[in-house]
Design an enzyme around this catalytic site. Structure first.
Site, PDB file in Angstrom:
ATOM      1  N   GLY A 132       0.812  -1.206   0.000  1.00 36.98           N
ATOM      2  CA  GLY A 132       0.000   0.000   0.000  1.00 36.98           C
ATOM      3  C   GLY A 132       0.846   1.256   0.000  1.00 36.98           C
ATOM      4  N   TYR A 133       1.426   1.585  -1.151  1.00 34.43           N
ATOM      5  CA  TYR A 133       2.270   2.769  -1.289  1.00 34.43           C
ATOM      6  C   TYR A 133       1.569   3.852  -2.107  1.00 34.43           C
ATOM      7  CZ  TYR A 133       6.678   0.735   0.551  1.00 34.43           C
ATOM      8  OH  TYR A 133       7.662   0.212   1.340  1.00 34.43           O
ATOM      9  N   SER A 166      -0.853  -4.063  -6.561  1.00 30.68           N
ATOM     10  CA  SER A 166      -0.776  -5.364  -7.231  1.00 30.68           C
ATOM     11  C   SER A 166      -1.341  -6.466  -6.343  1.00 30.68           C
ATOM     12  CB  SER A 166       0.680  -5.696  -7.583  1.00 30.68           C
ATOM     13  OG  SER A 166       1.213  -4.743  -8.467  1.00 30.68           O
ATOM     14  N   GLU A 249      13.277  -4.973  -2.956  1.00 24.37           N
ATOM     15  CA  GLU A 249      12.600  -5.289  -4.217  1.00 24.37           C
ATOM     16  C   GLU A 249      13.582  -5.401  -5.378  1.00 24.37           C
ATOM     17  OE1 GLU A 249       8.550  -3.777  -6.525  1.00 24.37           O
ATOM     18  OE2 GLU A 249       9.728  -2.343  -5.364  1.00 24.37           O
ATOM     19  N   SER A 371       8.933   5.015 -11.089  1.00 24.81           N
ATOM     20  CA  SER A 371       8.937   5.454 -12.486  1.00 24.81           C
ATOM     21  C   SER A 371      10.344   5.834 -12.926  1.00 24.81           C
ATOM     22  CB  SER A 371       7.999   6.653 -12.666  1.00 24.81           C
ATOM     23  OG  SER A 371       8.544   7.799 -12.028  1.00 24.81           O
ATOM     24  N   GLU A 373      11.320   8.534 -14.232  1.00 25.65           N
ATOM     25  CA  GLU A 373      11.656   9.900 -13.825  1.00 25.65           C
ATOM     26  C   GLU A 373      12.210   9.919 -12.403  1.00 25.65           C
ATOM     27  OE1 GLU A 373       9.011   9.969 -17.216  1.00 25.65           O
ATOM     28  OE2 GLU A 373       8.902   8.919 -15.297  1.00 25.65           O
TER      29      GLU A 373
END
Length: 392
Positions: A132-133, A166, A249, A371, A373
């Protein structure tokens, strides 16, 4: 690595290779190649049963210390496991988030009580987790989290919304970054909470993706509750814990991921030969560049393993993330060009073939798990030491 270490790694590789050869037979034979990004819906109950079969044989959480239910596998043995698992075309794991993200985080920062409560069900694949980010206004910039939690007696009460979560629709628990200090801004005042999903006040809404599948979800918390002791680290220290999870991760499982990438590239080269696309010098050049990129990707990943061995990869791991995400997205685009006009046609019922699914889902590779960026900012500021990006 010493000769003894090399021998131990080779023996471990042979052991897992033989176990997978024998295990992926009978009722599990049809699971080869099932699941994975954009295909998490495939044979989900059967893959869950397979992973519990793995747990019973001692093949889950192998890198965890033995006192926490793992096998205490060395880094070389972990690399061997993930590569052999991918080479066997074994089904995509359903417990990745618990085993590779939350578990190592709890081992590093959790209390003895949290170890006892949460680690054994992860090893046994009895409880599944989601992350839950991201939020609608706090995706790549996680410090903008607005989900809030406040203590009410002996419980945290959580209110807010998460997105791109996810496998939330399959998860039993969620580790949630929430703002627990009123008036705090950005990185300060966040806490890392462990929240049960099956309760009043938690609503999961699947997001239909370009592929037509729904492994991403929105999650709404409306008065959801969790015990006061289900905070990892100190209240307000959630940013540090969350960043450590992101480091885990980027671990050794990425080397197994690259075996899958190689399989895709080999299949695309075979397709280019069979349909004549290889005769186009531009296509041929792009295929060669893809092969070179994959070799460089593996070398880059191996260079980050020192960080994994030290506990968690550092900010340098962002180089690997931006590398593989951009490479894989480009592979999807190349696949469409190799197929030519046929790439625009779907099958009966508008079913996508593997190449179309690769092309569509790989658009998300440069967004999820950080992302491009944000990865560039991390590399610039925390690896190269360049000035920080101006903040509004």
């Amino acid at each position: 690595m010493s000769a003894t270490g090399n021998r131990a790694a080779r023996e471990f590789r042979a052991e897992i290779r033989e176990w997978l050869r024998a295990g992926l037979t009978g009722e599990y034979a049809a699971l080869r190649g099932r699941g994975g990004p954009g295909r998490e819906h495939e044979a989900y109950p059967e893959r869950l049963a397979w992973e519990r079969h793995m747990a019973a044989a001692g093949w889950t959480c192998i890198g965890w210390p033995e006192e926490y239910g793992g096998r205490g596998a060395t880094l070389e043995q972990q690399v061997a496991f993930h590569e052999e698992y991918a080479l066997a075309d074994a089904p995509a794991r359903v417990n990745h988030i618990g085993e590779q993200l939350l578990g190592p985080t709890l081992i590093a920062f959790g209390t003895p009580e949290q170890h006892e409560r949460f680690l054994p069900p992860i090893v046994a694949v009895e409880e599944l987790w989601c992350q839950g980010y991201s939020e609608p206004d706090a995706g790549s910039d996680l410090s903008g989290v607005r989900t809030r939690a406040a203590l009410d007696g002996g419980e945290w009460v959580v209110n807010g919304q998460k997105v791109w979560t996810s496998l939330a629709h399959e998860a039993d628990w969620c580790f949630v970054v929430a703002r627990t200090e009123p008036g705090s801004v950005r990185h300060a005042g966040l806490s890392y909470l462990l929240v049960p999903m099956h309760q009043p006040g938690v609503e999961v809404r699947p997001i239909v993706q370009l592929t037509g599948t729904s492994e991403f979800n929105e999650v709404f918390f409306d008065g959801a509750r969790t015990a006061a002791g289900h905070v990892v680290g100190a209240p307000g220290d959630g940013w540090r814990i969350a960043m450590a999870t992101l480091g885990f991760e980027r671990g050794v499982s990425t080397l197994g991921q690259q075996v899958g990438f190689r399989r895709e590239l080999d299949a695309l080269m075979a397709l280019a030969r069979s349909n004549g696309a290889i005769g186009d010098p531009l296509i041929r050049d792009r295929l060669v560049r893809a092969w070179i990129g994959l070799e460089a990707m593996r070398a880059t990943a191996l260079r980050t393993m020192d960080g994994v061995a030290a506990g968690a990869p550092g900010p340098e791991a962002s180089i690997g993330k931006i590398f593989w995400a951009t490479w894989h997205r480009a592979l999807g685009e190349l696949a469409m060009d190799v197929r030519g006009a046929a790439s625009t046609l779907t099958g009966p019922g508008h079913d996508l073939d593997d190449w179309q699914r690769l092309y569509l889902f790989s658009r998300s590779d440069t967004i999820y798990a950080g992302s491009n960026e944000i990865q560039r900012n991390i590399i610039a500021e925390r690896v190269l030491g360049l000035p920080r990006e101006p903040r509004p």
